[in-house]
Design an enzyme around this catalytic site. Structure first.
Site, mmCIF file in Angstrom:
data_model
loop_
_atom_site.group_PDB
_atom_site.id
_atom_site.type_symbol
_atom_site.label_atom_id
_atom_site.label_comp_id
_atom_site.label_asym_id
_atom_site.label_seq_id
_atom_site.Cartn_x
_atom_site.Cartn_y
_atom_site.Cartn_z
ATOM 1 N N THR A 194 0.942 -1.014 0.151
ATOM 2 C CA THR A 194 0.133 -0.161 -0.171
ATOM 3 C C THR A 194 0.891 1.300 0.202
ATOM 4 O O THR A 194 2.083 1.076 0.448
ATOM 5 C CB THR A 194 -0.795 0.000 1.240
ATOM 6 O OG1 THR A 194 -1.810 -1.251 1.550
ATOM 7 C CG2 THR A 194 -1.540 1.173 1.469
ATOM 8 N N ARG A 222 -14.017 -6.757 -0.957
ATOM 9 C CA ARG A 222 -13.413 -6.644 0.131
ATOM 10 C C ARG A 222 -12.742 -5.096 0.339
ATOM 11 O O ARG A 222 -12.144 -4.536 -0.530
ATOM 12 C CB ARG A 222 -12.242 -7.377 0.569
ATOM 13 C CG ARG A 222 -11.465 -7.267 1.959
ATOM 14 C CD ARG A 222 -10.400 -6.527 1.790
ATOM 15 N NE ARG A 222 -9.578 -6.446 2.763
ATOM 16 C CZ ARG A 222 -8.508 -5.798 3.119
ATOM 17 N NH1 ARG A 222 -7.879 -5.174 2.238
ATOM 18 N NH2 ARG A 222 -7.685 -5.861 4.283
ATOM 19 N N ILE A 223 -13.330 -4.522 1.458
ATOM 20 C CA ILE A 223 -12.725 -3.140 1.715
ATOM 21 C C ILE A 223 -11.916 -3.242 2.679
ATOM 22 O O ILE A 223 -12.258 -3.841 3.981
ATOM 23 C CB ILE A 223 -14.064 -2.214 1.868
ATOM 24 C CG1 ILE A 223 -15.021 -1.869 0.604
ATOM 25 C CG2 ILE A 223 -13.410 -0.817 2.225
ATOM 26 C CD1 ILE A 223 -16.335 -1.283 0.943
ATOM 27 N N GLY A 224 -10.539 -2.588 2.809
ATOM 28 C CA GLY A 224 -9.689 -2.603 3.815
ATOM 29 C C GLY A 224 -9.863 -1.420 4.455
ATOM 30 O O GLY A 224 -10.505 -0.439 4.678
ATOM 31 N N THR A 244 -0.242 1.634 7.036
ATOM 32 C CA THR A 244 -0.375 0.345 6.198
ATOM 33 C C THR A 244 0.144 -0.726 7.109
ATOM 34 O O THR A 244 0.514 -0.712 8.138
ATOM 35 C CB THR A 244 0.942 0.666 5.028
ATOM 36 O OG1 THR A 244 1.293 -0.487 4.615
ATOM 37 C CG2 THR A 244 2.065 1.221 5.960
ATOM 38 N N GLU A 246 -1.794 -4.646 8.230
ATOM 39 C CA GLU A 246 -2.766 -5.698 8.158
ATOM 40 C C GLU A 246 -4.117 -4.600 8.439
ATOM 41 O O GLU A 246 -4.388 -4.035 9.537
ATOM 42 C CB GLU A 246 -2.740 -6.492 9.380
ATOM 43 C CG GLU A 246 -2.025 -7.694 9.251
ATOM 44 C CD GLU A 246 -1.984 -8.505 10.583
ATOM 45 O OE1 GLU A 246 -1.538 -8.074 11.747
ATOM 46 O OE2 GLU A 246 -2.590 -9.665 10.514
#
Lengths: 323, 301
Positions: A194, A222-224, A244, A246
């Site tokens: 990222t 999936r949205i992070g 940035t 997990e």
């Protein structure tokens, strides 16, 4: 007061076996992006513009996990997300589920400035993009050979490949070509990262932006943490933060917001705040962040093995690092 | 110390002149959902189960802006979202862009428990719903005549109606002055609960947050909630400034521009807070010591 500062990152969690030429490549890209930001700051470009400019550069380069070079979903496609936040009035914009927008960070900015909302996701986000006339490309444009290979590996291991690498204890002496670790935290050698940028300009205005393709082999949709204000990105009067690592850990700990919260509510300075949050907020999660304060300070913190990063201040300090 | 529960059906510019045919069904809805929650807590259900149960009830009620009765997008469709959070573990789940899932909050819970992720949107969320076999319905199930009318009014007035903006009467397009005595916009829903062991949970359609100190569900103008990280800030202010739940809730809502937000919260020690800087907030709360309240404006009904 009255001094600019900038930091950029290309992701937290680095394989200690990462070949030197990949490390050098990453450092060159970080340096180039820092230089772009520094020269904009020297020309009095406002913080928000600098953040967008630098993140666009990171998105366009295929090395890190954003824009071109994004990690792939389980379907082998790219779904990108980004957010941007302007400290002074805490205006913000975010987008997710993008498949054809060349620069997600710029679309996030348009959501902030040209829509009555803060966050648009697909398919509305892409309709909005068309209306705004932003540059659109085929999904193929974003897919690189490296990532197609990595997706294959991830599927073989039947696990999610995070966009960072966490070595298990005792990897000194591990074989150079060991790709994946099988304990729920796979590592891969060239996994992309990222990206993000935080800036404070001469007027003391802070801004932050984060952009990503997300987790390798993620479920479609999936949205992070990257598009979630307060999690991956946050900026206010006091500071600007981009995280940035997990994604799920960053969301649960509202990591970016917490840096600002401890400054605001506990009176910590930037460095203390970053240390506090990394030590106390992540539980078993692994992440890193970069931050600037309105006083022209810059800080970074991570509990991973390494984070691709670069930072510079008006006073002449400049550093690009991996470990 | 004992259990406590609070729920809301949205904050906004709810006129005091709200006619009975608009007010009574919502009061009844709040009472009913409160009773469901109280019964579950008395039966020693975990707060996470309680908030899911209560929000499902609120979603099924067509008078609140969630599930059936959701407000409409500019294309006249429904796109629903929800989130849920467990205080102890800080595990959370969220979904958005749903158009056929009858109970978004339950899908959010499944994301939390059955996937390695936290948040799924649109196609991915709908596909996951089918995989999980949750109840789905044709998109038309969620659309009510009231909301079709509200959309029309909003489009006529060419603006976005926030949770409780007054719809503009056709005869009075210079809207600012008039407060029609009608049909206030309906708001998002949410529920927070704590059991007698201090376990907390929260579920909402807008801001949700829970940790070991408190559980918060916020409502109002979404954009203001996002910028102000409202739900999270209540807990942060308690933790970092040492404020009590009520002080923290008041502090945070005070930071949001007036007319934009409200929240319900419970603490690990069984306190309840309900604060709003809008004209009103549909809400209900109760605690183990026998206290219970259903209210819309400042004083309990």
């Amino acid at each position: 007061m009255g001094a600019w500062a900038i930091a950029v990152h290309g992701g937290a969690g680095v394989d200690p076996n990462l070949p030197k030429e990949r490390q050098d490549e990453a450092k060159r890209l970080l340096t180039r992006c820092l230089d772009i930001g520094i020269s904009a700051l020297r020309s009095n470009v406002p913080a928000l513009d600098v953040v967008e400019l630098v993140v666009r550069e990171l998105e366009t380069d295929p090395l890190f996990n954003s824009g071109r070079g994004s990690a792939l979903t389980e379907k082998g496609t790219v779904e990108m997300e980004a957010s941007i936040m302007d400290g002074p009035k805490r205006r913000c914009g975010a987008v997710s589920g993008l498949t054809t927008v060349k620069n997600p960070i710029s679309l996030a900015r348009l959501v902030m400035e040209k829509s009555p909302h803060s966050y648009l996701t697909t398919p509305g986000a892409e309709e909005f993009a068309k209306k705004q006339g932003v540059e659109m490309v085929d999904n193929d444009y974003f897919i690189t050979e490296d990532n197609v290979g990595m997706l294959k590996l991830a599927k073989e291991a039947n696990s999610i490949l995070f966009d960072y690498r966490i070595p298990t204890v005792g990897t000194c002496g591990a074989a150079v070509d060991s790709h994946l670790q099988m304990n729920g935290l796979p590592i891969s050698v060239y996994a992309p990262e990222t990206v993000g940028c935080v800036v404070v300009d001469k007027e003391g205005r802070c801004a932050a932006g984060t952009s990503t393709g997300g987790l390798m082999n993620k479920m479609s949709g999936r949205i992070g943490d990257s598009p979630i204000i307060g999690a991956g990105t946050y900026a206010c009067e006091l500071c600007g933060v981009s995280c940035t690592g997990e994604g799920e850990a960053i969301i649960r700990s509202t990591l970016a917001r917490d840096v600002a919260a401890v400054m605001e509510y506990k009176g910590l300075n930037l460095h203390e705040a970053v240390d506090y949050v990394i030590k106390n907020r992540l539980d078993e999660g692994k992440a890193g962040l970069i931050a600037v304060s309105k006083n022209g300070e810059v800080a970074c913190g991570f509990n991973t093995t390494g984070m691709f990063r670069g930072c510079a201040t008006e006073g002449g300090f400049m550093e690009v690092g991996v470990w | 110390m004992g259990w406590a529960i609070a729920l809301h059906g949205g904050a906004g510019d709810i006129p005091h002149s709200l006619p009975p045919d608009r007010r009574l069904p919502r009061e009844a809805g709040l009472r009913h959902c409160l009773d469901v929650g109280i019964a579950a807590l008395k039966a020693h259900k975990h707060p996470l189960d309680v908030v899911e149960l209560v929000v499902r009830e609120l979603e099924n009620y067509p008078h609140f802006n969630a599930g059936k009765g959701s407000v409409l997008t500019s294309s006249g469709t429904v796109e629903m979202e929800a989130s849920i959070m467990d205080g102890k573990s800080k595990k959370c789940g969220a979904v958005s862009g749903l158009s056929t899932v009858v109970n978004a909050v339950s899908l959010a819970r499944l994301v939390m428990e059955k996937t390695p992720h936290i948040y799924l949107g649109f196609h991915g969320a709908e596909a996951f719903a089918r995989e999980q076999g949750v109840e789905t319905a044709d998109p038309s199930y969620f659309i009510t005549p009231e909301n079709i009318e509200r959309l029309k009014q909003a489009q006529d007035a060419n603006r976005v109606q926030i949770d409780y903006t007054q719809p503009v009467q056709k005869e009075a397009k210079d809207a600012a002055a008039t407060i029609p005595n009608g049909d206030s916009q309906i708001g998002t829903v949410g529920c927070v609960a704590v059991d007698s062991e201090g376990n907390l949970a929260s579920a909402t359609s807008t801001g949700t947050y829970a940790n070991h100190l408190c559980a918060v569900s916020a409502t109002g103008k979404g954009e203001a909630m996002i910028r102000g990280t409202v739900a999270r800030d209540v807990a942060a202010v308690m933790e970092f400034k040492g404020l009590s739940l009520k002080e923290a809730a008041a502090y945070v809502i005070d930071q949001v521009p007036p007319g934009n937000a409200g929240l319900v919260a419970v603490s690990s020690t069984g306190e309840i807070a309900t604060v709003f800087n809008t004209t009103g907030m549909f809400r209900a709360c109760a605690s183990e010591d026998g206290y219970s309240e259903v209210a819309i404006w400042d004083s309990p009904l």
